[in-house]
Design an enzyme around this catalytic site. Structure first.
Site, mmCIF file in Angstrom:
data_model
loop_
_atom_site.group_PDB
_atom_site.id
_atom_site.type_symbol
_atom_site.label_atom_id
_atom_site.label_comp_id
_atom_site.label_asym_id
_atom_site.label_seq_id
_atom_site.Cartn_x
_atom_site.Cartn_y
_atom_site.Cartn_z
ATOM 1 N N ASP A 72 41.381 -17.920 68.299
ATOM 2 C CA ASP A 72 40.238 -18.157 67.408
ATOM 3 C C ASP A 72 39.875 -19.635 67.360
ATOM 4 O O ASP A 72 40.696 -20.509 67.689
ATOM 5 C CB ASP A 72 40.563 -17.702 65.983
ATOM 6 C CG ASP A 72 40.553 -16.192 65.841
ATOM 7 O OD1 ASP A 72 40.412 -15.495 66.874
ATOM 8 O OD2 ASP A 72 40.710 -15.704 64.703
ATOM 9 N N ASP A 73 38.632 -19.867 66.913
ATOM 10 C CA ASP A 73 38.146 -21.183 66.466
ATOM 11 C C ASP A 73 37.758 -22.150 67.581
ATOM 12 O O ASP A 73 37.409 -23.296 67.305
ATOM 13 C CB ASP A 73 39.155 -21.883 65.543
ATOM 14 C CG ASP A 73 39.380 -21.123 64.262
ATOM 15 O OD1 ASP A 73 38.664 -20.130 64.025
ATOM 16 O OD2 ASP A 73 40.277 -21.503 63.492
ATOM 17 N N HIS A 123 32.903 -15.234 66.831
ATOM 18 C CA HIS A 123 33.649 -15.644 65.627
ATOM 19 C C HIS A 123 32.698 -16.292 64.623
ATOM 20 O O HIS A 123 33.035 -17.263 63.945
ATOM 21 C CB HIS A 123 34.763 -16.604 66.039
ATOM 22 C CG HIS A 123 35.887 -16.717 65.041
ATOM 23 N ND1 HIS A 123 36.427 -15.646 64.389
ATOM 24 C CD2 HIS A 123 36.577 -17.805 64.586
ATOM 25 C CE1 HIS A 123 37.406 -16.035 63.603
ATOM 26 N NE2 HIS A 123 37.509 -17.353 63.681
ATOM 27 N N HIS A 127 31.773 -20.319 61.368
ATOM 28 C CA HIS A 127 33.100 -20.016 60.817
ATOM 29 C C HIS A 127 33.044 -19.786 59.307
ATOM 30 O O HIS A 127 33.878 -20.262 58.545
ATOM 31 C CB HIS A 127 34.095 -21.137 61.141
ATOM 32 C CG HIS A 127 35.530 -20.722 61.051
ATOM 33 N ND1 HIS A 127 36.288 -20.917 59.930
ATOM 34 C CD2 HIS A 127 36.343 -20.108 61.938
ATOM 35 C CE1 HIS A 127 37.510 -20.471 60.136
ATOM 36 N NE2 HIS A 127 37.567 -19.960 61.354
ATOM 37 N N HIS A 224 45.384 -19.715 67.957
ATOM 38 C CA HIS A 224 44.189 -20.566 67.827
ATOM 39 C C HIS A 224 44.112 -21.576 68.962
ATOM 40 O O HIS A 224 45.129 -22.179 69.322
ATOM 41 C CB HIS A 224 44.193 -21.313 66.487
ATOM 42 C CG HIS A 224 44.100 -20.400 65.301
ATOM 43 N ND1 HIS A 224 45.189 -19.713 64.794
ATOM 44 C CD2 HIS A 224 43.037 -20.041 64.524
ATOM 45 C CE1 HIS A 224 44.812 -18.988 63.755
ATOM 46 N NE2 HIS A 224 43.511 -19.163 63.574
#
Length: 703
Positions: A72-73, A123, A127, A224
């Site tokens: 993620d991210d 995603h 965020h 991540h």
């Protein structure tokens, strides 16, 4: 129209950049929305981590001994490539849930993810926690995130991971509504079953322990590749992948782990065009804000430097002037500065000045210095000339001529003058008895060709009058001290100025090439090598506009005429001597402080609003008060030097909010008019008749 278009463009850029960078933003995941889960179906709370809702609720779980590796991210320019390298060396693929804003900033990294055989999911755009976001924002977040993926890869993604999500049992009613909305548009939501908690940066061993499955059941592993320092993630992944392989686990993408095919499919041409336009809008907005930020930093530095410079130079000028005054009065240095006792011709150009001409002429006639007064009536349609003639004052002449404009009237007066020293004064201006005597004293220096006096605002009772009073004391007269010391005085004001006739003849008299004949004349004198100085104790009291409309017309003419004069005398930059000082000091100062800075002022205001909405409002307000404090200090010092009461300074904060905007709009309109090549007509100011001749040694105002 052009200004409006520019401001709208900048406003859109600031809103786009503020939304994509400051309303949310990538950070350590932590805990998402909390609340009731009463409305979440049991099949979701206790089902597989991959949820599809577009044709009924259905959940899927990875096969046994299968790990869906997800990140993620990202993308992150440092950690995503490092993770891709680890995956390549271990021969595995993963799913990267990218933040749209990051993908737009680093599309090449997203392309490298896909090129390496990995899967890309959405995603959101910034965020944001979809569970707490309103419906309209959820739509923006999903659409923006998808467009970022399309722009980078040319493909759409059916996979979504809501930020701050975790396992199925943590799904709340709010999160479930967001999942359902996303599912109605075709998204498959991917949660997790194992959280490595690498976002906490607990250490490589802890991450490795958290990421290792306890049995043989299939899992969705959350790690991540963005949102901070992911060096521990990279190090843990180096050890984790060989360990999983040794235990017989297959590490793959989320889609492959649950048997979903074609999670990433080619986008249509229309989708690619729309995504490209969106992505470039964000990139351009980022670039615009970056440029604005640097310009604001530069302008702030200019303001601070200017404030410090004018205070220091004004103090020096005041000290030098006091020392010169003591010398002229017989103290030290008196031998080097003889008093000027020669008679002076005072020229008053007048066009429809019936309201104030009597007070102006009578005040000059009471001068302690010997004067000849010439009133040039420039085709007035009122009784201006008759009023002066009926006064029957000795030494006063009236010359009538057909209307030819102020430069023509001044040249007529210069030609008729009996003396070498002439003073020019507007018909709405009143002198104190000592004004002329003080004004001409710098002519003791034969290099001085012109002298600017100190113009004071007479009708300063209202809020608009107070603002102009502050501007005259702080802006005009403080700058004149600076220009005097720097020997680059660009303007001797029409309200009060003294000249040598020989200097005027050397430049061909007063030109009508511009609407600011006083500025044009002063610059011409400097280019001819004459020195122009400022005499702060020679005061003239003048009327200023009492309405915003009249003020706009006056300043519009001044500003446009100044631009004309600057352009006319631009060659001074390449000259030497006094002309070079005008060009490289005076013109550059005017260009920066009176043209470029006002042009930037609307951007400053827009950025202030941007800061209040998207940045820390306390810091923005604090910064504004810091600059106001600097300006207040400078203003208080200027009032002290001029011997003025500081009372009107209470209006300074409001002046910065209202009056400043009016002034910069005047500059902007003048610049656009100049670039359009239009010839601005003369705007004559309305006279109010508030001035009266001096009573004793004081100028009085009418009630």
């Amino acid at each position: 129209m052009a200004l409006s278009a520019v401001l709208v463009f900048l406003a859109i850029a600031l809103v786009v950049q503020g939304y994509t960078h400051h309303l949310a933003g990538v950070s350590d995941d932590g805990v998402g929305s909390t609340g009731s889960a009463a409305g979440v179906p049991a099949d979701v709370s206790h089902g597989g981590p991959v949820i599809a809702t577009h044709d009924g609720v259905r959940t899927l779980a990875p096969r046994a001994r299968t790990i869906a590796l997800t990140f993620d991210d990202g993308p992150d320019p440092t950690w995503t490539p490092a993770i891709l390298d680890v995956l390549r060396r271990n021969g595995v693929h993963a799913t990267f849930f990218v933040v749209g804003q990051q993908a737009i900033s680093h599309p090449e990294i997203v392309r490298s993810i896909v090129a390496a055989g990995n899967e890309v999911g959405v995603h959101t755009l910034t965020h944001v926690d979809l569970g707490t976001a309103p419906s309209w924002r959820r739509q923006i977040e999903l659409q923006g995130g998808q467009q970022a993926v399309i722009d980078a890869t040319g493909e759409t993604s059916a996979l979504l991971r809501p930020p701050y999500s975790s396992e199925n049992s943590a799904v709340t009613d709010a999160t479930w509504r967001a999942v359902q909305e996303a599912g109605s548009t075709g998204y498959v939501t991917v949660l997790s079953t194992i959280d490595s908690e690498d976002w906490r940066r607990p250490g490589v061993d802890t991450i490795l322990r958290n990421a290792t499955p306890g049995g043989t059941a299939g899992q969705v592993l959350l790690m991540h590749d963005g949102g901070g320092d992911r060096s521990q993630t990279v190090a843990a992944l180096e050890r984790l992948l060989p360990d999983l392989k040794a235990r017989g686990f297959t590490v793959t993408t989320a889609g492959a782990a649950v048997g979903l095919s074609r999670t990433n499919v080619p986008a249509t041409t229309a989708e690619r065009v729309e995504a490209g336009a969106f992505a470039w809008t964000v990139r351009i907005s980022d670039a615009v804000v970056q440029v604005i930020t640097w310009l604001l930093l530069l302008s702030g530095l200019v303001i601070l430097v200017r404030s410090a410079l004018v205070v220091v130079v004004a103090a020096r000028h005041a000290y030098t002037s006091r020392r010169g005054a003591r010398g002229a009065a017989g103290g030290r240095g008196s031998a080097s500065r003889r008093p000027i006792l020669d008679p002076v011709t005072v020229i008053v150009p007048a066009y429809n000045e019936a309201a104030g001409i009597e007070a102006a002429v009578r005040s000059i006639a009471t001068s302690t210095h010997p004067v000849e007064i010439i009133v040039v009536d420039d085709g007035s349609t009122d009784d201006t000339a008759g009023i002066v003639e009926r006064m029957r004052l000795p030494g006063v002449r009236v010359i009538r001529q057909a209307n030819g404009g102020k430069p023509s009237a001044l040249n007529t007066g210069i030609a008729a003058a009996s003396h070498e020293l002439v003073v020019m004064v507007d018909g709405d201006t009143v002198f104190e008895p000592e004004t002329v005597a003080r004004l001409v004293q710098p002519f003791a220096d034969p290099a001085v060709g012109a002298i600017s006096g100190n113009t004071k605002v007479a009708n300063r009772q209202g809020i608009l009058g107070r603002w102009q009073h502050i501007e005259y004391v702080v802006g005009f007269n403080l700058d004149r001290r600076l220009f005097d010391v720097a020997r680059c005085m660009p303007t001797v004001p029409g309200a009060i100025g003294a000249f040598r006739r020989s200097a005027l003849r050397s430049v061909g008299g007063v030109s009508d090439d511009t609407l600011a004949e006083d500025t044009d004349l002063t610059m011409s004198l400097l280019r001819e090598g004459w020195r122009v100085v400022y005499c702060e104790d020679a005061r003239a009291w003048t009327e200023v506009p009492a309405t915003l409309s009249a003020l706009w017309k006056q300043r519009y003419r001044w500003c446009y005429g100044t631009l004309q004069s600057m352009f006319k005398h631009r060659g001074a930059i390449a000259q030497g001597g006094a002309a070079g000082k005008l060009g490289r000091r005076g013109l550059v100062y005017l260009l920066i402080l009176q043209v470029l800075m006002p042009l930037l002022a609307p951007v400053v205001d827009l950025f202030a609003l941007y800061g209040l909405f998207f940045l820390d409002p306390v810091k923005i307000i604090g910064l504004w008060f810091a600059f106001l404090l600097v300006q207040t200090f400078v203003a208080a010092y200027a009032f002290f030097l001029d011997g003025e009461s500081p009372g009107p300074l209470w209006t300074l904060p409001l002046q910065q909010v209202v009056y400043r905007q009016l002034m910069y709009l005047v500059v902007i309109q003048s610049v656009f008019t100049a670039f359009a090549g239009r010839r601005l007509r003369w705007h004559r100011m309305e006279r109010y008749g508030t001035l009266r001749a001096p009573a004793g040694d004081r100028v009085t105002l009418s009630s």
